[in-house]
Write an enzyme that holds these catalytic residues in place. Structure first.
Site, PDB file in Angstrom:
ATOM      1  CB  CYS B  54      -0.922  -0.006   1.228  1.00 26.46           C
ATOM      2  SG  CYS B  54      -2.419  -0.983   0.983  1.00 26.46           S
ATOM      3  CG  ASP B  77      12.350  -5.876  -0.938  1.00 30.45           C
ATOM      4  OD1 ASP B  77      13.055  -5.130  -1.638  1.00 30.45           O
ATOM      5  OD2 ASP B  77      11.307  -5.499  -0.364  1.00 30.45           O
ATOM      6  CG  HIS B 113      -5.143  -3.776   0.646  1.00 29.04           C
ATOM      7  ND1 HIS B 113      -3.802  -4.120   0.715  1.00 29.04           N
ATOM      8  CD2 HIS B 113      -5.829  -4.759   1.283  1.00 29.04           C
ATOM      9  CE1 HIS B 113      -3.687  -5.266   1.382  1.00 29.04           C
ATOM     10  NE2 HIS B 113      -4.888  -5.678   1.744  1.00 29.04           N
ATOM     11  CG  ASN B 153       1.763 -16.476  -9.048  1.00 32.31           C
ATOM     12  OD1 ASN B 153       1.538 -17.084 -10.098  1.00 32.31           O
ATOM     13  ND2 ASN B 153       2.968 -16.417  -8.511  1.00 32.31           N
ATOM     14  CB  SER B 161       3.055 -14.205  -0.261  1.00 29.28           C
ATOM     15  OG  SER B 161       3.829 -13.451  -1.167  1.00 29.28           O
ATOM     16  CG  HIS B 164      -1.870  -3.978  -2.639  1.00 36.42           C
ATOM     17  ND1 HIS B 164      -2.036  -2.877  -1.838  1.00 36.42           N
ATOM     18  CD2 HIS B 164      -1.852  -3.498  -3.908  1.00 36.42           C
ATOM     19  CE1 HIS B 164      -2.088  -1.783  -2.577  1.00 36.42           C
ATOM     20  NE2 HIS B 164      -1.983  -2.151  -3.851  1.00 36.42           N
ATOM     21  CG  HIS B 166       1.425  -8.197  -6.171  1.00 40.22           C
ATOM     22  ND1 HIS B 166       0.577  -8.740  -5.236  1.00 40.22           N
ATOM     23  CD2 HIS B 166       2.475  -9.048  -6.242  1.00 40.22           C
ATOM     24  CE1 HIS B 166       1.109  -9.855  -4.739  1.00 40.22           C
ATOM     25  NE2 HIS B 166       2.241 -10.075  -5.338  1.00 40.22           N
ATOM     26  CD  GLN B 168       6.162 -12.343  -8.282  1.00 36.80           C
ATOM     27  OE1 GLN B 168       7.382 -12.421  -8.241  1.00 36.80           O
ATOM     28  NE2 GLN B 168       5.382 -13.224  -7.670  1.00 36.80           N
ATOM     29  CG  PHE B 312      -5.857 -31.571  -6.435  1.00 40.13           C
ATOM     30  CD1 PHE B 312      -4.960 -31.060  -5.519  1.00 40.13           C
ATOM     31  CD2 PHE B 312      -7.219 -31.521  -6.145  1.00 40.13           C
ATOM     32  CE1 PHE B 312      -5.404 -30.507  -4.325  1.00 40.13           C
ATOM     33  CE2 PHE B 312      -7.673 -30.971  -4.952  1.00 40.13           C
ATOM     34  CZ  PHE B 312      -6.763 -30.464  -4.033  1.00 40.13           C
TER      35      PHE B 312
END
Ligand SMILES: O=P(O)(O)O[C@H]1O[C@H](CO)[C@@H](O)[C@H](O)[C@H]1O
Ligand SMILES: O=P(O)(O)O[C@H]1O[C@H](CO)[C@@H](O)[C@H](O)[C@H]1O
Lengths: 338, 338
Positions: B54, B77, B113, B153, B161, B164, B166, B168, B312
C-alpha cells in the site's frame, strides 16, 4: 561441489527430460505470509464404516469390497480412461485429436484405514510391490495398452480424495509426454555408451555421496541433482531393468525396505503424515525393444518449510520453467540425517 | 465438432508446445470427497496499514513506498534471480549447471488494496498495460537479459503471498523451457506458411466460433482447443507482433478491455474473486530475429467445480501428461454465457 552451486542462482540440467531447473539458494530467507495449509492431524482408526475402500464396505458403485487381507485391486469407477474407446483420428486444420483407450485401477495397500507405507511392515510393503508387478505385467500384455503408469497421490493437499492408503494405475494406448522425453534421452545415451544413463548416474552419485539418502544391496535412494520439488527423491535399482516385472525376491525386499526408509524420513521431516505424489517410470509396453530403459520411482512432495507451508508451482514455474529454493544437497543432507 | 470429442476420452495436441493433453469428458460425473479450499471472502478495504504494497507503507526491506496513484514497480526484495550472478559453467560427469543472472520485479496494479483487474476501470488497466510495455522494453534492452516473463499469481491458492493486487516480472539470461518449445513450433510453421501459427489459428477459431469467449477489433479471447486447466483462456492480438512493445493506443485499450471482460466473467463463474496464474509469452530479447513469434497472454485458473473445489495436477499429470475433465468447448460456452 563448486561453492556457486551452494550460493548463487543457477540452472541445472535434468538429464532424463533434457529440461533445465532454476535453483535460487539465496531465496530460503524469504519470509512467508501466504497460504497456510491445514496439517492433517486425524485420528488413526483401523476401520471407517463410511470409507469406500475399507474391507466389506460398499464402493461408490454399490459393489461390496471383499474382506481383503493384504492389497485390493479394482477398476476405478470414475476412471479418466475407458477400455472400449475407439482410437479415432480427428484433424481439422490446426486442430488435432485422437481417441485414447485405457484402464484406470485403484490399489488399496492394506485393509487398515490408516496404515500408510512408512508404518507398514516391510513384508506387507513387499505385497504391494508384488501387486504392482502383477498389474504391470497383466496390463502391459494387453494388445491396446502401450504404457502403464503406477502412482500414488498421498494427502488431501495432493488431490487424494480418500485417506485410506491407496495408489492408482492408469494404463493407456498412447505413450505419455514424460515417457517420450525419458525414452529419447536414455536411447541417445545408450547408443553412445552401451550402458544405461542411470547406471552411470548412480555410480557417479555414489562416488560423490552428498545427494545419497540411503542405499542397500539392490537400490539407491537419492535427491537427484536436478530435483524440482523441495524434497524430491528417486529410488533407483542398481541393476538395470526396463520395468519392475523382473524384480526378484531379494530385490523386492530391498525395494520395499527403501520405500519404508524414505517415507519414514519424510514423516519425520516435518512431523506429519508427509504428502507427495510418487510414480514409477518404466519402458513402454508396446513390444519394442527398450534396452536403454532403467526404471525408477520418483517422489514429488510439495512441502517446503513445515507441515503447513508448501512450494507453489505457479506463475513463473507454469509459464517459464521449474524453480526451487533450497538446494538438492541441503535437502539430501536433511533427509539423510533423520 | 465430432461427437467423440464431446463424449469419449481422447488426447489433443497443443500446437504451440507440441505436447498432448488427455481429455476425459465423461469424468465430470465423478463425485468429489477430497480437499475443500476455503473461499476467500474478505472485507474489501482500500488501504491496509499492515500491507507492504500500500502507498506510503514500509516494504519488507524497510524502504517506504511512494504515495503512488497508478502503478508502482520495484525490485523484489526476495527475488529468485540476482542481477550480478556470474554466468559460470559447471560440468562434472553427468552433472550440468550454469550460473543464471536476472532481475525480479513487483508491479502493484493500483494503490487500492482490494481493487483487482476485473473491478478496475479500463483506463486504469491501460496504465498497467503501459507499465508492462515500459518494463518489457527497458529490461529486454539490457545486455544480459534474453527473456522477460510477465505474470500474475492471483489468490492465496495460487501461492500469492499478499492480497494487494500485483503482478511480477522475472527477466533472465537464459531462455526458459516453455519459450524454447513455443519458438520451435512457431518457427517451423512460419517457414512453411509465411504467416504466424496464431494468425492462422485465430482465423480458424473465429470461423468455427465454439471456443471464442469474446472479441473486439484488435483481440480475440478464447479457450484453446488444447486447454489444460478447466477454464484456461488465451487473449491473442489479431495483428501479429513478437512482443507487447509495439501495441499502439487503440490496441492497448482493446487489450485492457479484453482483460476486464475475461476476468469479470471469471469472477462471475463461481461468484468469487477467481484465482489464476496469468502470463504473457513473447519472443526472447536476445537480439535474434523472431519474425514468427506472435505474443499472447494465457490464464491458468485452478478452480474446477466451485469456489472451493479445484483441479489437482498431481500423480498422473506429473508423471505422464496433462489431463482435464470438462471439455474446452463446455468451458468456453459457460464463460461466453456469463
Ligand atoms: O514471489 P511470491 O509471490 O512470493 O511467490 C510466488 O510466486 C513465485 C513465482 O511464480 C513462486 O516461485 C512461489 O512459489 C510463489 O509462492
Ligand atoms: O482419481 P482421484 O484420486 O480421485 O483424483 C486425483 O488423482 C488424479 C490423477 O492424478 C487427478 O486427475 C485428480 O485431479 C486428483 O484429484
Amino acid at each position: 561441489m563448486k561453492s556457486e552451486l551452494e550460493n548463487a542462482p543457477h540452472r541445472r540440467l535434468n538429464i532424463l527430460t533434457g529440461e533445465w531447473i532454476l535453483v535460487s539458494p539465496h531465496r530460503t530467507k524469504r519470509p512467508w505470509q501466504g497460504k497456510i495449509e491445514s496439517s492433517e492431524k486425524r485420528e488413526k482408526i483401523n476401520y471407517d464404516s463410511e470409507c469406500f475402500l475399507c474391507p466389506t464396505n460398499a464402493r461408490m458403485n454399490g459393489e461390496p469390497n471383499p474382506n481383503y487381507k493384504n492389497t485390493l485391486v479394482f477398476k476405478n469407477d470414475f476412471g479418466a480412461l475407458l477400455n472400449d474407446t475407439p482410437l479415432f483420428n480427428y484433424t481439422d486444420g490446426l486442430l488435432h485429436a485422437e481417441g485414447e483407450s485405457g484402464i484406470c485401477k485403484v490399489i488399496c495397500f492394506s485393509p487398515n484405514h490408516s496404515l500408510t507405507i512408512p508404518d507398514m511392515e516391510v513384508n506387507d510393503i513387499i505385497k504391494v510391490v508384488e501387486t504392482w508387478q502383477n498389474e504391470f505385467t497383466e496390463l502391459g500384455n494387453l494388445k491396446h495398452i502401450n504404457y502403464v503408469q503406477i502412482f500414488e497421490n498421498k494427502g488431501a493437499i495432493m488431490g487424494c480424495s480418500n485417506p485410506h492408503p491407496h495408489g492408482q494405475i492408469w494404463a493407456q494406448h498412447s505413450i505419455p509426454t514424460e515417457i517420450e522425453k525419458k525414452t529419447t534421452t536414455q536411447k541417445n545415451f545408450y547408443k553412445k555408451e552401451s550402458t544405461s544413463l542411470l547406471s552411470k548416474y548412480i555410480d557417479q552419485e555414489l562416488s560423490i555421496g552428498t545427494r545419497i539418502i540411503s542405499e542397500n544391496k539392490s537400490f539407491v535412494t537419492l535427491v537427484p541433482f536436478w530435483a524440482v520439488w523441495p524434497y524430491e527423491a528417486m529410488i533407483i535399482p542398481k541393476r538395470q531393468m526396463a520395468n519392475i516385472a523382473s524384480l526378484n525376491a531379494t530385490e523386492r525386499e530391498d525395494f520395499a525396505q527403501q520405500l519404508k526408509t524414505l517415507t519414514q524420513k519424510y514423516d519425520a521431516l516435518f512431523n506429519c503424515s508427509f504428502p507427495y505424489s510418487s510414480g514409477i517410470h518404466q519402458a513402454p509396453t508396446n513390444g519394442d525393444n527398450y534396452e536403454e530403459w532403467h526404471w525408477h520411482m520418483s517422489f514429488y512432495p510439495p512441502l517446503l518449510r513445515s507441515a503447513t507451508v508448501k512450494k507453489f508451482m505457479v506463475g513463473y514455474e507454469m509459464f517459464a520453467m521449474a524453480q526451487r529454493d533450497i538446494t538438492p544437497e541441503m535437502a539430501a543432507e536433511k533427509l539423510k540425517s533423520l
